[in-house]
Design a protein around this motif. Structure first.
Motif, short mmCIF file in Angstrom:
data_model
loop_
_atom_site.label_atom_id
_atom_site.label_comp_id
_atom_site.label_asym_id
_atom_site.label_seq_id
_atom_site.Cartn_x
_atom_site.Cartn_y
_atom_site.Cartn_z
N ASP A 173 30.66 34.03 52.54
CA ASP A 173 30.79 33.15 53.69
C ASP A 173 31.54 33.89 54.79
OD1 ASP A 173 30.77 30.98 55.37
OD2 ASP A 173 31.94 29.65 54.07
N VAL A 174 31.19 33.63 56.02
CA VAL A 174 31.78 34.32 57.16
C VAL A 174 33.29 34.09 57.24
CG1 VAL A 174 31.84 34.40 59.69
CG2 VAL A 174 29.65 34.32 58.49
N MET A 175 33.77 32.93 56.77
CA MET A 175 35.19 32.63 56.88
C MET A 175 35.98 33.04 55.64
SD MET A 175 35.23 28.47 56.45
CE MET A 175 36.93 28.41 56.99
N CYS A 176 35.38 33.82 54.77
CA CYS A 176 36.04 34.28 53.55
C CYS A 176 36.62 35.68 53.78
CB CYS A 176 35.02 34.31 52.40
SG CYS A 176 35.54 35.27 50.97
N PRO A 177 37.95 35.82 53.79
CA PRO A 177 38.55 37.13 54.06
C PRO A 177 38.18 38.19 53.03
CG PRO A 177 40.21 35.59 53.25
CD PRO A 177 38.98 34.78 53.54
N PHE A 178 38.09 37.79 51.77
CA PHE A 178 37.80 38.77 50.73
C PHE A 178 36.32 39.17 50.74
CE2 PHE A 178 41.58 36.46 49.29
CZ PHE A 178 42.47 37.52 49.24
N CYS A 179 35.49 38.35 51.38
CA CYS A 179 34.09 38.74 51.56
C CYS A 179 33.98 39.90 52.55
CB CYS A 179 33.28 37.55 52.06
SG CYS A 179 33.09 36.21 50.85
N TYR A 180 34.79 39.85 53.60
CA TYR A 180 34.81 40.93 54.59
C TYR A 180 35.37 42.20 53.96
CZ TYR A 180 35.34 42.79 59.41
OH TYR A 180 35.24 43.52 60.57
N ILE A 181 36.45 42.06 53.22
CA ILE A 181 37.05 43.20 52.54
C ILE A 181 36.07 43.76 51.50
CG2 ILE A 181 38.92 43.92 51.00
CD1 ILE A 181 40.62 41.68 52.40
N GLY A 182 35.45 42.86 50.72
CA GLY A 182 34.49 43.29 49.72
C GLY A 182 33.30 44.00 50.33
N LYS A 183 32.86 43.53 51.49
CA LYS A 183 31.75 44.18 52.19
C LYS A 183 32.10 45.62 52.52
CE LYS A 183 28.76 43.65 56.28
NZ LYS A 183 28.84 45.02 56.82
N PRO A 193 33.41 36.90 47.38
CA PRO A 193 32.07 37.45 47.34
C PRO A 193 31.56 37.60 45.90
CG PRO A 193 33.62 39.23 47.65
CD PRO A 193 34.41 37.95 47.74
N PHE A 194 30.23 37.53 45.77
CA PHE A 194 29.61 37.69 44.46
C PHE A 194 28.38 38.58 44.64
CE2 PHE A 194 27.23 36.57 40.67
CZ PHE A 194 28.23 36.41 39.71
N PHE A 195 28.36 39.69 43.91
CA PHE A 195 27.32 40.71 44.05
C PHE A 195 26.42 40.69 42.81
CE2 PHE A 195 31.08 41.85 46.30
CZ PHE A 195 30.71 42.58 47.42
N VAL A 196 25.12 40.70 43.02
CA VAL A 196 24.17 40.80 41.92
C VAL A 196 23.28 42.01 42.16
CG1 VAL A 196 22.26 39.71 40.69
CG2 VAL A 196 24.18 38.31 41.49
N ALA A 248 36.25 41.07 45.54
CA ALA A 248 36.35 42.30 46.34
C ALA A 248 36.94 43.40 45.47
CB ALA A 248 37.21 42.05 47.57
N GLN A 249 36.13 43.93 44.60
CA GLN A 249 36.57 44.96 43.67
C GLN A 249 36.83 46.28 44.40
OE1 GLN A 249 37.32 44.32 40.59
NE2 GLN A 249 36.45 42.27 40.43
N SER A 250 37.38 47.24 43.68
CA SER A 250 37.69 48.54 44.27
C SER A 250 36.41 49.33 44.53
CB SER A 250 38.58 49.35 43.33
OG SER A 250 37.87 49.71 42.15
#
Length: 243
Positions: free
Chosen positions: A13-23, A186-189, A199-201
């Motif tokens: 989601d755009v408002m998810c900070p860890f999604c940005y970091i994970g990206k 975030p969730f990656f498949v 947001a893993q390393s």
């Protein structure tokens, strides 16, 4: 051997900070991956607060306190931690600028961008707008401008967002997330076989890419290796205490 690309689907989601970091962490790992040309990234919608009413007068800290049921100290710790992780990823969070906004229109714009081959660029621009620039990502004029910056014409965006063209696609992504057990982003498949949550390393993402790629390129050999590993797990060894 398949000639198609290995697909990596990312719910966020755009408002998810860890999604940005994970990206950013995932992209750093992908850029170092020797076979990155064989990887296709697809962004999927996940709406953390579907009923959220955009309010420019709400402070993000107060929003976190009210919606997460946490204390002021906990909210401050969350923001500080996220900002630190963002800084490590060469991102600059400006929490005091954040406009708490419904992200449905942003998801629609991201789906539109996919049709134009600009999905990743649009996702990146929206993240930056939300976390670093204090933009209202629920405002149409703002979305027209941000879309134009990545190469999508205003009239095209206006038409798509006015007729709910991509609402079914958003709902499909969210329903699909429920079906595969996504409870947070975030969730990656990877290749519909390997999942990475959070947001893993960069190292973790690199390993996940290598594993998924080997499986994708060598399905029979990978299946045999998994079989051997399973047999080893089910066997008795001297002093193992299983017999």
């Amino acid at each position: 051997m398949t000639t198609e690309k290995l697909k990596v689907e990312i719910w966020s989601d755009v408002m998810c900070p860890f999604c940005y970091i994970g990206k950013r962490r995932f992209e750093n790992a992908l850029n170092q991956f020797e076979n990155k040309g064989d990887i296709e990234v697809l962004w999927k919608s996940f709406d953390l607060y579907p009923n959220l009413e955009t309010n420019k007068n709400i402070d993000i800290k107060d929003f976190l306190i009210d919606n997460k049921g946490i204390t002021e100290a906990q909210a401050e710790q969350l923001m500080t931690s996220a900002a630190s992780l963002a800084s490590d990823a060469k991102l600059n969070f400006e929490w005091e600028k954040v406009v708490v906004a419904n992200t449905k229109k942003s998801h629609e714009l991201i789906h539109l961008a996919e049709k134009k081959g600009l999905q990743n660029e649009m996702k990146e621009r929206l993240f930056k707008a939300y976390f670093e620039e204090g933009e209202n990502v629920d405002d149409l004029e703002t979305l027209f401008r941000l879309g134009a910056e990545v190469g999508i014409e205003k009239e095209t965006i206006k038409l798509a967002l006015s007729n709910d063209r991509f609402t079914p696609a958003i709902n499909f992504d969210i329903q699909e997330a429920r079906q595969i057990g996504v409870s947070g982003v975030p969730f990656f498949v990877l290749n519909r076989k390997f999942a990475v949550s959070g947001a893993q390393s960069e190292t973790y993402f690199s390993q996940a890419l290598a594993t998924a790629y080997f499986d994708w390129k060598n399905p029979e050999e990978a299946a045999e290796l998994r079989k051997q590993q399973q047999e080893q797990q089910n066997s008795c060894t001297p002093g193992g205490g299983c017999c």
